[in-house]
Write a protein that holds these residues in place. Structure first.
Motif, PDB file in Angstrom:
ATOM      1  N   GLN A 175     -64.279  39.637  27.877  1.00  0.00           N
ATOM      2  CA  GLN A 175     -65.363  38.375  28.827  1.00  0.00           C
ATOM      3  C   GLN A 175     -65.025  38.370  29.960  1.00  0.00           C
ATOM      4  N   ARG A 176     -63.562  37.950  30.535  1.00  0.00           N
ATOM      5  CA  ARG A 176     -62.445  36.593  31.026  1.00  0.00           C
ATOM      6  C   ARG A 176     -62.153  38.412  32.125  1.00  0.00           C
ATOM      7  N   TYR A 177     -62.013  38.949  31.247  1.00  0.00           N
ATOM      8  CA  TYR A 177     -61.788  40.648  32.393  1.00  0.00           C
ATOM      9  C   TYR A 177     -63.154  40.611  33.040  1.00  0.00           C
ATOM     10  N   THR A 178     -64.096  40.878  32.676  1.00  0.00           N
ATOM     11  CA  THR A 178     -65.160  41.034  33.598  1.00  0.00           C
ATOM     12  C   THR A 178     -65.326  39.928  33.981  1.00  0.00           C
ATOM     13  N   GLN A 179     -65.541  39.012  33.654  1.00  0.00           N
ATOM     14  CA  GLN A 179     -66.274  37.850  35.008  1.00  0.00           C
ATOM     15  C   GLN A 179     -65.017  37.708  36.370  1.00  0.00           C
ATOM     16  N   ARG A 180     -63.644  38.232  36.070  1.00  0.00           N
ATOM     17  CA  ARG A 180     -62.468  38.527  37.615  1.00  0.00           C
ATOM     18  C   ARG A 180     -62.973  39.807  38.274  1.00  0.00           C
ATOM     19  N   PHE A 181     -63.141  41.081  37.500  1.00  0.00           N
ATOM     20  CA  PHE A 181     -62.624  41.622  38.024  1.00  0.00           C
ATOM     21  C   PHE A 181     -64.398  42.579  37.982  1.00  0.00           C
ATOM     22  N   PRO A 182     -65.255  42.223  38.004  1.00  0.00           N
ATOM     23  CA  PRO A 182     -66.896  43.117  37.869  1.00  0.00           C
ATOM     24  C   PRO A 182     -67.170  44.514  38.150  1.00  0.00           C
ATOM     25  N   ASP A 183     -66.121  44.651  38.792  1.00  0.00           N
ATOM     26  CA  ASP A 183     -66.104  46.403  39.752  1.00  0.00           C
ATOM     27  C   ASP A 183     -65.294  46.808  38.451  1.00  0.00           C
ATOM     28  N   GLU A 184     -64.673  46.938  37.775  1.00  0.00           N
ATOM     29  CA  GLU A 184     -63.680  47.506  36.888  1.00  0.00           C
ATOM     30  C   GLU A 184     -64.020  47.637  35.932  1.00  0.00           C
ATOM     31  N   VAL A 185     -64.795  46.927  35.198  1.00  0.00           N
ATOM     32  CA  VAL A 185     -65.762  46.814  34.301  1.00  0.00           C
ATOM     33  C   VAL A 185     -66.938  47.948  33.766  1.00  0.00           C
ATOM     34  N   ALA A 186     -67.115  48.641  32.502  1.00  0.00           N
ATOM     35  CA  ALA A 186     -68.268  50.191  33.037  1.00  0.00           C
ATOM     36  C   ALA A 186     -69.712  49.517  31.555  1.00  0.00           C
ATOM     37  N   ALA A 187     -68.712  48.693  30.823  1.00  0.00           N
ATOM     38  CA  ALA A 187     -69.278  48.362  29.515  1.00  0.00           C
ATOM     39  C   ALA A 187     -68.315  47.338  29.162  1.00  0.00           C
ATOM     40  N   LEU A 188     -68.852  47.197  28.167  1.00  0.00           N
ATOM     41  CA  LEU A 188     -68.231  46.339  27.214  1.00  0.00           C
ATOM     42  C   LEU A 188     -69.102  46.454  25.531  1.00  0.00           C
ATOM     43  N   LEU A 189     -67.983  46.618  24.928  1.00  0.00           N
ATOM     44  CA  LEU A 189     -68.337  46.536  23.433  1.00  0.00           C
ATOM     45  C   LEU A 189     -67.483  45.641  22.601  1.00  0.00           C
ATOM     46  N   GLN A 190     -68.045  44.827  22.110  1.00  0.00           N
ATOM     47  CA  GLN A 190     -67.209  43.981  21.302  1.00  0.00           C
ATOM     48  C   GLN A 190     -67.535  43.299  19.789  1.00  0.00           C
ATOM     49  N   LEU A 191     -66.563  43.102  19.481  1.00  0.00           N
ATOM     50  CA  LEU A 191     -66.353  43.495  18.092  1.00  0.00           C
ATOM     51  C   LEU A 191     -66.206  42.053  17.298  1.00  0.00           C
ATOM     52  N   GLU A 192     -67.154  41.418  17.324  1.00  0.00           N
ATOM     53  CA  GLU A 192     -67.737  40.124  15.875  1.00  0.00           C
ATOM     54  C   GLU A 192     -66.995  39.415  17.206  1.00  0.00           C
ATOM     55  N   PRO A 193     -66.881  39.379  18.216  1.00  0.00           N
ATOM     56  CA  PRO A 193     -66.518  38.884  19.983  1.00  0.00           C
ATOM     57  C   PRO A 193     -66.489  37.343  19.729  1.00  0.00           C
ATOM     58  N   LEU A 194     -65.399  36.326  19.602  1.00  0.00           N
ATOM     59  CA  LEU A 194     -65.031  35.024  20.225  1.00  0.00           C
ATOM     60  C   LEU A 194     -65.609  34.699  21.123  1.00  0.00           C
ATOM     61  N   HIS A 195     -66.395  33.451  21.142  1.00  0.00           N
ATOM     62  CA  HIS A 195     -67.636  33.399  22.482  1.00  0.00           C
ATOM     63  C   HIS A 195     -67.369  32.168  22.403  1.00  0.00           C
ATOM     64  N   PRO A 196     -67.586  31.378  24.030  1.00  0.00           N
ATOM     65  CA  PRO A 196     -67.368  29.375  23.874  1.00  0.00           C
ATOM     66  C   PRO A 196     -69.195  29.169  23.516  1.00  0.00           C
ATOM     67  N   ASP A 197     -70.305  30.017  23.474  1.00  0.00           N
ATOM     68  CA  ASP A 197     -71.297  29.369  22.543  1.00  0.00           C
ATOM     69  C   ASP A 197     -70.759  29.181  20.645  1.00  0.00           C
ATOM     70  N   TYR A 198     -69.611  29.461  20.554  1.00  0.00           N
ATOM     71  CA  TYR A 198     -69.629  29.997  18.781  1.00  0.00           C
ATOM     72  C   TYR A 198     -70.135  28.190  18.305  1.00  0.00           C
ATOM     73  N   ASP A 199     -70.023  27.356  18.528  1.00  0.00           N
ATOM     74  CA  ASP A 199     -69.678  26.394  18.083  1.00  0.00           C
ATOM     75  C   ASP A 199     -71.899  25.550  17.704  1.00  0.00           C
ATOM     76  N   ASP A 200     -72.486  26.303  18.719  1.00  0.00           N
ATOM     77  CA  ASP A 200     -74.007  25.805  18.692  1.00  0.00           C
ATOM     78  C   ASP A 200     -74.544  26.693  17.970  1.00  0.00           C
ATOM     79  N   TYR A 201     -73.706  27.987  16.726  1.00  0.00           N
ATOM     80  CA  TYR A 201     -74.538  28.806  15.978  1.00  0.00           C
ATOM     81  C   TYR A 201     -74.398  28.139  14.803  1.00  0.00           C
TER      82      TYR A 201
END
Length: 304
Positions: A113-139
């Motif tokens: 996620q952070r790589y995509t934030q910083r270098f958006p032109d370098e990321v074509a797509a994201l495949l996330q396997l059970e990703p850690l996410h900053p909204d975790y505690d909300d759920y």
């Protein structure tokens, strides 16, 4: 310089990245390349089965970031930006140009996620396997919130012979059965080695700071996204939590992943009932490879 353990596994090689030795393995040809970002305490070779399948239709990269696997030791934990600067330098050192399909597993999902934030032109797509996410505690219920368990203040468990033996038993219990015999033995030895056994605890000690990095970053660009989640409870998970807590955690995670994928026009959540948080790439490499192939089919390749 010190490298963890003796020598290299039977696959891959070391490459010098800014004066540090990192282990990596590349297979296949084509673009965009698929790049695996391992979970906390995981090893690049844990993703070998999916990597080999993906290499049948594009370039695939697995690697060990500094302080993990067969790469050079590093002081842990590290920031998202430190890890991503290292990855970006590695990909340039081995001449794998962007754009990339980033496959982030657990903590590796936060790095992606952070790589995509910083270098958006370098990321074509994201495949996330059970990703850690900053909204975790909300759920999560109160007793399972990460903020209620300050990992930065937790002492490392004592590395006893019993703990080493227990870890070895977990890795010998079936999750690596589909791997070639030689690789399987090397993976078990590395995971249960004293120099790497507590790596996952060390890497995740600054999780709240990692969340702060993500929250301070730009919104993720609109790229194709697939989240794979596992709803099985693995024996390796019951070493640390009760089954009741794990069921609550899985239920909360399912709600989180639905929210993540629903929030983007090109998001999809795929549920695997026969894999756990840890074992997705080991027991369902077919699902990982299928998702990577589907993402590639949605990507219009442009030269950066």
């Amino acid at each position: 310089m010190r490298l963890a353990g003796d020598g290299l596994p039977s696959l891959g090689q070391h490459v010098d990245v800014d004066g540090h030795q990192l282990w990596f393995h590349r297979s296949g040809t084509g673009s965009p390349a698929v790049v695996f970002l391992a979970g906390a305490g995981a090893i690049g070779l844990d993703y070998l089965l999916a990597h080999d399948r993906i290499a049948e239709f594009t370039t695939s990269i697995i690697y060990d970031r500094a302080g993990t696997g067969w790469s050079e030791d590093a002081v842990l934990p590290r920031s998202l930006d430190e890890v991503n600067d290292e990855l970006r330098a590695l990909l340039r050192a081995v001449d794998v140009p962007p754009p990339y399909v980033l496959v982030g597993h657990s903590l590796g999902g936060a790095y992606a996620q952070r790589y995509t934030q910083r270098f958006p032109d370098e990321v074509a797509a994201l495949l996330q396997l059970e990703p850690l996410h900053p909204d975790y505690d909300d759920y999560m219920p109160e007793h399972l919130k990460l903020s209620a368990n300050n990992t930065a203040d937790m002492a490392l468990p004592e590395l006893t012979d019993d703990l080493v033996a227990l870890a070895r038993v977990q890795f010998e219990s079936g999750m690596l059965d589909a791997f070639p015999d030689g690789i399987r033995g090397q993976l078990i030895d590395k995971h249960a080695s004293p120099e790497r056994l507590l790596t996952g605890v060390r890497e995740g000690a600054n999780v709240q700071a990692l969340f702060d990095e993500l929250r301070a970053g730009s919104p993720l660009p609109d790229v194709p996204l697939i989240v794979l989640s596992g709803t099985a409870i693995g024996a390796e998970q019951t070493m640390f939590q009760s089954e009741d807590n794990l069921r609550e955690q899985i239920a909360g995670s399912q709600r989180l992943f639905e929210a993540i994928t629903s929030a983007t026009p090109h998001g999809e959540h795929r549920v695997l009932s026969d894999a756990s948080h840890i074992t997705i790439p080991m027991v369902r490499p077919d699902a990982v490879a299928d998702a990577a192939r589907d993402l590639l089919s949605r990507v219009r390749v442009t030269k950066i």
